[in-house]
Write an enzyme that holds these catalytic residues in place. Structure first.
Site, short mmCIF file in Angstrom:
data_model
loop_
_atom_site.label_atom_id
_atom_site.label_comp_id
_atom_site.label_asym_id
_atom_site.label_seq_id
_atom_site.Cartn_x
_atom_site.Cartn_y
_atom_site.Cartn_z
N GLY A 31 5.02 -11.18 -57.16
CA GLY A 31 6.31 -11.57 -56.63
C GLY A 31 6.89 -10.59 -55.64
N LEU A 33 7.87 -11.40 -52.59
CA LEU A 33 6.90 -11.74 -51.57
C LEU A 33 7.33 -11.28 -50.18
CD1 LEU A 33 6.06 -15.37 -52.74
CD2 LEU A 33 4.96 -13.22 -53.42
N HIS A 34 6.34 -10.95 -49.36
CA HIS A 34 6.56 -10.58 -47.97
C HIS A 34 5.52 -11.29 -47.12
CE1 HIS A 34 3.16 -7.92 -48.61
NE2 HIS A 34 3.82 -7.28 -49.57
N HIS A 37 1.85 -11.40 -48.33
CA HIS A 37 1.54 -12.42 -49.33
C HIS A 37 1.41 -13.80 -48.67
CE1 HIS A 37 3.77 -9.46 -52.00
NE2 HIS A 37 2.63 -9.63 -52.67
N GLY A 147 -5.85 -9.50 -50.70
CA GLY A 147 -5.65 -8.71 -49.49
C GLY A 147 -6.49 -7.45 -49.47
N LYS A 149 -5.54 -4.64 -48.32
CA LYS A 149 -4.76 -3.42 -48.54
C LYS A 149 -5.10 -2.80 -49.89
CE LYS A 149 -0.36 -3.15 -49.71
NZ LYS A 149 -0.35 -2.09 -50.78
N SER A 185 4.19 -3.97 -48.15
CA SER A 185 4.05 -3.78 -49.59
C SER A 185 5.40 -4.03 -50.24
CB SER A 185 3.60 -2.34 -49.89
OG SER A 185 3.70 -2.06 -51.28
#
Length: 303
Positions: A31, A33-34, A37, A147, A149, A185
């Site tokens: 959750g 979210l950015h 996501h 992802g 990352k 992030s």
């Protein structure tokens, strides 16, 4: 968008969609979210006819002194964003649903979790692989998108899928970055403005390291020292690790001869951020090295 909170209901939905010949794409999240996501969601939608996103802040992957209680949450906003992306199902299990009374089973991937973040967070990946296993069994996806990352997490989940024979394709999506280079992030929300400005040193150090490799540097020790020096120029940066490892097994390397992961974990105040890049040796250099080792021709496209 349908919201499902019970595992059995999620499984029934997945079974019905599969019976109709639909292809299910899945993006697991915690959750808050950015855009990073949402880029994973879009990738899942490209590959599949149905898309499921889970939101579950998993306590098993937080250490006793870590940020479970203050981990950012905004479920209403998250649901609005996912609905706007055309997600079919928001899977929203509770803690009691995922870990009912008497729960005592864990899933552990051994070797690839020992270094990097696993060295300083020894219980983290066991929590990740346990919850991912449960989510896979609930959602029953054909494809799951992760992802790059969290590169160690990506490698760990791929190992999990191979070892346990999950019939799921694990798809990697590139790191989403802010205009100034900072990797997106949820934990960026913890940063004070001056820490947020300082954190751009991560992407800057990665970019300079890539330039070093392009200019001919191949010794891992030399490159690590250079990256440490770059980070040391930012007074607020407190290094957890700088590591160079192979991209498949995450084993430390001494010489950069092929795709190599440069991974960083750095504290800014109390906030620990990670970032990485895959260093590529120029093609001409790889061909020369292959010939010197008695291997003729261009390198194979199969990695």
């Amino acid at each position: 968008m349908r919201t499902i909170e019970r595992i059995v209901e999620m499984q029934h939905w997945a079974d019905a969609e599969r019976a109709r010949g639909e292809r299910i794409g899945f993006v697991p999240t915690m959750g808050y979210l950015h855009e990073g996501h949402l880029s994973l969601v879009r990738r899942a939608k490209e590959l599949c006819s149905r898309t499921v996103v889970s939101i579950f802040v998993n306590p098993l992957q937080f250490g006793p002194t870590e940020d479970l209680e203050r981990y950012p949450r905004d479920l209403e906003r998250d649901a609005r964003l996912l609905s706007g992306e055309g997600v079919d199902v928001l899977f929203l299990p509770s803690y009691a649903e995922m870990y009912p009374a008497g729960f005592q089973t864990s899933v552990n991937v051994e070797e690839v979790t020992k270094g990097l973040c696993g060295a300083s967070r020894p219980t983290h990946f066991r929590g990740v692989t346990t919850v991912v296993t449960k989510l896979f069994l609930a959602v029953k996806p054909h494809v799951a998108v992760f992802g790059e990352k969290d590169f160690q997490q990506l490698v760990t989940v791929r190992q999990l899928v191979r070892d346990l024979n999950f019939d799921i394709s694990i798809v990697a999506a590139p790191i989403a970055r802010e205009p100034d280079g900072l990797a997106m992030s949820s934990r960026n929300a913890y940063l004070a403005p001056h820490e947020r400005a300082a954190a751009t040193v991560l992407s800057r150090a990665l970019r300079l390291a890539q330039q070093k490799v392009a200019s001919g540097v191949r010794a891992a020790q030399e490159l690590r020292a250079f990256v440490y020096q770059c980070l040391a120029e930012e007074p607020l940066a407190r290094v957890d690790y700088v590591e160079l490892v192979d991209v498949q097994r995450l084993r430390p390397i001494t010489t950069i001869e092929g795709p190599t992961l440069l991974a960083l974990a750095v504290f800014f105040g109390s906030t620990r951020l990670i970032d990485n890049c895959v260093l590529e040796v120029p093609t001409a250099d790889r061909t020369l090295a292959a010939k010197e080792n008695g291997i003729g021709g261009e390198p194979s496209g199969n990695v």
